[in-house]
Design an enzyme around this catalytic site. Structure first.
Site, short mmCIF file in Angstrom:
data_model
loop_
_atom_site.label_atom_id
_atom_site.label_comp_id
_atom_site.label_asym_id
_atom_site.label_seq_id
_atom_site.Cartn_x
_atom_site.Cartn_y
_atom_site.Cartn_z
CG ASN A 132 86.95 -35.47 47.65
OD1 ASN A 132 87.50 -34.65 46.92
ND2 ASN A 132 85.90 -36.17 47.26
CD GLU A 238 77.33 -33.23 48.76
OE1 GLU A 238 78.18 -32.31 48.83
OE2 GLU A 238 76.14 -33.02 48.54
CB CYS A 239 84.19 -32.27 47.72
SG CYS A 239 83.75 -30.96 48.90
N GLY A 240 83.03 -34.21 50.37
CA GLY A 240 83.34 -34.60 51.74
C GLY A 240 83.09 -33.50 52.75
CG LEU A 241 84.51 -29.41 52.06
CD1 LEU A 241 84.50 -27.99 51.52
CD2 LEU A 241 85.51 -29.54 53.19
#
Length: 244
Positions: A132, A238-241
């Site tokens: 990610n 969450e993908c990190g964004l």
């Protein structure tokens, strides 16, 4: 200080920043999604950007914001592993809404990443987070910098996962204002908006997907599953964004 002084807010710790924005958020909670967009465009600094993963309900926020700011840059971080249906959905919405689409990708191609690291998404939480960071976080940081963004619109909703349940309408993330105009919407409100404006869900909605990301870390929903369990093998939501 002014609560809308981005430089001053960035100098504060996270909790102090949230406190400084508390009164503003209380006012924003009482507004409609359309009014929140209007407020942001009138009161927050430009440049403005809108991020989208072109997921299941992406058409809502894309339509909502571009109705008031037609030329707003729409940031897509493309991993190279999206579903074919997603790429076609991107083309369809870009044409229908005349989107000012800005596509950002990792500096290394997917094939090069696999040669260097293997399949990171099969390497537990640590591997997923590294994947990610490379494919989502770094490209987004680059997008915000290159587009000189100071205010970032996104379509997150509280009922999508526990990690989003307490998010405010307005916050500061990655050094810029972040506004979530549909944060308090439920699935029924989303459906009604799509119907009212002649918009569609992502094509995979009809095949049982509640959330859509990369092909290798997205599962169909099955009875008994929470929505967040359909992504990243249930290890992460969450993908990190939208973290940090």
């Amino acid at each position: 200080m002014s609560v809308l002084d981005l430089h001053a807010l960035n100098a504060l710790e996270k909790d102090a920043r949230a406190g400084a924005l508390a009164d503003t958020n209380a006012q924003l909670e009482a507004l409609s999604a359309e009014a929140r967009v209007s407020w942001a465009l009138e009161n927050l600094p430009g440049e403005f950007v809108l991020s989208s993963s072109f997921g299941i309900q992406a058409a809502v926020c894309l339509h909502l914001v571009t109705q008031q700011r037609p030329d707003i840059p729409v940031i897509l971080t493309d991993t190279g592993y999206l579903f074919p249906e997603t790429y076609r959905f991107i083309d369809e919405l870009t044409e229908k809404l005349n989107l000012n689409l800005k596509i950002y990708r990792a500096e290394q191609s997917p094939a090069w990443q696999e040669a260097r690291y293997g399949k990171l998404w099969e390497q537990g939480v640590e591997g997923i987070e590294k994947y990610n960071d490379i494919n989502k976080v770094e490209p987004m940081n680059r997008a915000l910098k290159e587009l000189n963004a100071q205010t970032w619109f996104a379509g997150l909703r509280r009922d999508q996962s526990g990690s989003r349940a307490n998010l405010p309408v307005l916050g500061v993330q990655r050094g810029v204002f972040k506004i979530l105009p549909i944060i308090d919407w439920d699935n029924r409100t989303v459906y009604q908006y799509l119907q009212k404006h002649g918009l569609k869900y992502h094509p995979l909605w009809d095949e049982g997907y509640l959330s859509v990301g990369d092909t290798h870390t997205t599962r169909k929903w099955e009875p008994g599953m929470a929505e967040e369990e359909t992504r990243f093998f249930g290890l992460k939501r969450e993908c990190g964004l939208h973290e940090g």
